[in-house]
Motif scaffolding. Structure first.
Motif, PDB file in Angstrom:
ATOM      1  N   UNK A 105       0.931  -1.254  -0.023  1.00  0.00           N
ATOM      2  CA  UNK A 105       0.080  -0.001  -0.023  1.00  0.00           C
ATOM      3  C   UNK A 105       0.884   1.382  -0.088  1.00  0.00           C
ATOM      4  N   UNK A 106       0.662   2.167  -0.867  1.00  0.00           N
ATOM      5  CA  UNK A 106       1.111   3.504  -0.981  1.00  0.00           C
ATOM      6  C   UNK A 106       0.392   4.403  -0.409  1.00  0.00           C
ATOM      7  N   UNK A 128       3.404  -1.828   3.550  1.00  0.00           N
ATOM      8  CA  UNK A 128       2.861  -0.530   3.458  1.00  0.00           C
ATOM      9  C   UNK A 128       4.114   0.680   3.295  1.00  0.00           C
ATOM     10  N   UNK A 129       3.958   1.182   2.477  1.00  0.00           N
ATOM     11  CA  UNK A 129       5.038   2.579   2.104  1.00  0.00           C
ATOM     12  C   UNK A 129       4.218   3.669   2.397  1.00  0.00           C
ATOM     13  N   UNK A 138       8.703   5.486   4.883  1.00  0.00           N
ATOM     14  CA  UNK A 138       8.749   4.579   5.626  1.00  0.00           C
ATOM     15  C   UNK A 138       8.008   3.328   5.038  1.00  0.00           C
ATOM     16  N   UNK A 139       8.808   2.198   4.886  1.00  0.00           N
ATOM     17  CA  UNK A 139       8.295   0.924   4.294  1.00  0.00           C
ATOM     18  C   UNK A 139       8.139  -0.071   5.430  1.00  0.00           C
ATOM     19  N   UNK A 140       6.906  -0.274   5.781  1.00  0.00           N
ATOM     20  CA  UNK A 140       6.538  -1.134   6.954  1.00  0.00           C
ATOM     21  C   UNK A 140       6.598  -2.525   6.066  1.00  0.00           C
ATOM     22  N   UNK A 141       7.309  -3.551   6.753  1.00  0.00           N
ATOM     23  CA  UNK A 141       7.311  -4.949   6.496  1.00  0.00           C
ATOM     24  C   UNK A 141       5.998  -5.828   6.886  1.00  0.00           C
ATOM     25  N   UNK A 142       6.015  -6.957   6.674  1.00  0.00           N
ATOM     26  CA  UNK A 142       5.075  -7.762   7.055  1.00  0.00           C
ATOM     27  C   UNK A 142       4.630  -7.711   8.678  1.00  0.00           C
ATOM     28  N   UNK A 161       6.213  -2.881  16.552  1.00  0.00           N
ATOM     29  CA  UNK A 161       6.642  -4.384  16.369  1.00  0.00           C
ATOM     30  C   UNK A 161       7.196  -4.251  14.947  1.00  0.00           C
ATOM     31  N   UNK A 162       7.950  -5.322  14.544  1.00  0.00           N
ATOM     32  CA  UNK A 162       8.099  -5.823  13.231  1.00  0.00           C
ATOM     33  C   UNK A 162       9.431  -5.079  12.945  1.00  0.00           C
ATOM     34  N   UNK A 163       9.244  -4.547  11.542  1.00  0.00           N
ATOM     35  CA  UNK A 163      10.500  -4.429  10.879  1.00  0.00           C
ATOM     36  C   UNK A 163      10.016  -3.015   9.811  1.00  0.00           C
ATOM     37  N   UNK A 164      10.931  -2.068   9.417  1.00  0.00           N
ATOM     38  CA  UNK A 164      10.656  -0.991   8.615  1.00  0.00           C
ATOM     39  C   UNK A 164      12.008  -0.509   8.095  1.00  0.00           C
ATOM     40  N   UNK A 165      11.918   0.206   7.052  1.00  0.00           N
ATOM     41  CA  UNK A 165      12.978   0.754   6.354  1.00  0.00           C
ATOM     42  C   UNK A 165      12.792   2.335   6.248  1.00  0.00           C
ATOM     43  N   UNK A 166      13.706   3.126   6.528  1.00  0.00           N
ATOM     44  CA  UNK A 166      13.475   4.632   6.534  1.00  0.00           C
ATOM     45  C   UNK A 166      14.472   5.285   5.691  1.00  0.00           C
TER      46      UNK A 166
END
Length: 355
Positions: A105-106, A128-129, A138-142, A161-166
């Motif tokens: 999702x963007x 989700x981007x 921010x790109x949220x992973x599963x 929780x989880x993982x994200x790329x910034x």
């Protein structure tokens, strides 16, 4: 040729593909592979068969090829065997399958109220981007959750929780901070990922540098910090630069490990951003653990003898069945589908076919 001899050649062919996956082969590796292929016609046909099989399964094991410039195809001649490598364009090949299986999702972030907090959540198998109002993303992973709080003084994100790329737009006047329990990452203009795994916080920097700090009290609620520009009880631990990966143990508030990682390994570690999972000789238990993050299917390794079986390949996120097929055909693993939500893995034997 005996069944034992054929199995040995198959395992060696798979090992070669796993070894060469994701990195250009050295001169010694080329010579070793030439010698291996030259042993017999069976060796030559088997490495062709394995490479072709993985391609048909859409589990893409790339035979690394040294090329001067990117190209869609490259030919590598080894010991008289011409291996044709198809460099697939992400969105045109694997990417379409990945995008079809994972909802990406963007979503733009717009806040009319400077103190407004917005929570973003992804379900299992979803990404989700988020584009923030300063241009940062921010790109949220599963199976992840983050709360965003932008004020005139600071840009603050809490990773629940989880993982994200910034990917951070530079603005020294407004610090960009990511809180995760007892850890805090501060960046100016850079790109990095944060992964919460139990009590561990893993930070990987792809551009620029970030400052990793320990926070005195765990951030159990985003409201305890948001809306403020300063944080009490912060202990600066280390500066993490591009190409470095650090693991922070939040229980003891100490760095567990810090390493410099080459570009290939960084790409493999963060391939989830492209809807892909890359493995290069990873033990089976690590592969299962990573793939399990993207599915509701419970995958259990019943046979301890295959836990450390080395796996190499490139999988589209969410394509669990493709992984099972690859394990069955190329790695001698029996896959027993107990029900739609439970799968058991064990060593295959001639008398016990997969179910």
């Amino acid at each position: 040729m005996t069944d034992i001899g054929a199995q040995k050649i198959n395992k060696e062919a798979c090992a070669w593909i796993a070894k060469l996956h994701g990195a250009a082969p050295s001169r010694q590796e080329r010579e070793d592979l030439r010698a291996w292929i030259a042993q017999s016609s069976a060796h030559q046909s088997e490495i062709r068969r394995v490479a072709k099989l993985w391609g048909e399964l859409d589990v893409l094991t790339e035979l690394a090829v040294a090329v001067e410039a990117p190209a869609k195809k490259a030919r590598w001649n080894v010991g008289g065997l011409s291996l044709l490598l198809h460099h697939r364009v992400l969105i045109g090949a694997v990417g379409c399958a990945a995008l079809g299986l994972m909802a990406i999702l963007f979503i733009p972030f717009k806040s009319a109220n400077p103190a407004q907090q917005v929570v973003y959540t992804t379900m299992v198998g979803e990404q989700q981007l988020i584009t923030l109002d300063d241009g940062s993303t921010v790109l949220l992973n599963t199976n992840s959750q983050a709360t965003v709080d932008y004020t005139s003084a600071a840009r603050t994100i809490y990773l629940d929780r989880g993982q994200a790329h910034f990917d951070v737009t530079s603005n020294p006047a407004r610090p960009f901070r990511v809180f995760a329990d007892r850890g805090m990452v501060r960046a100016v203009g850079t790109a990095f990922s944060v992964y919460l795994k139990g009590t561990l916080m893993e930070v990987t920097v792809t551009e620029g540098a970030v400052e990793l700090s320990a926070v005195d009290k765990p951030v159990v609620d985003s409201k305890t910090l948001f809306g403020t520009s300063t944080v009490a009880g912060v202990e600066k631990l280390v500066v993490v630069k591009a190409g470095q990966n650090v693991t922070f143990d939040q229980q003891v508030k100490a760095i567990e490990s810090m390493e410099t990682v080459d570009a290939t390994a960084i790409s493999r570690k963060l391939s989830w951003r492209e809807g892909l999972l890359k493995f290069s000789g990873a033990p089976l238990h690590d592969v299962v653990e990573e793939i399990s993050r993207y599915t509701d299917i419970s995958i259990v390794i019943l046979d301890p003898g295959i836990r450390d079986l080395r796996i190499g390949g490139l999988f589209s996120v969410g394509e669990v069945e493709k992984m099972f097929e690859a394990l069955e055909f190329s790695f001698g693993v029996r896959v027993d589908r107990i029900n739609e939500n439970l799968v058991h893995l064990a060593a295959a034997t001639p008398d016990t076919p997969s179910q």
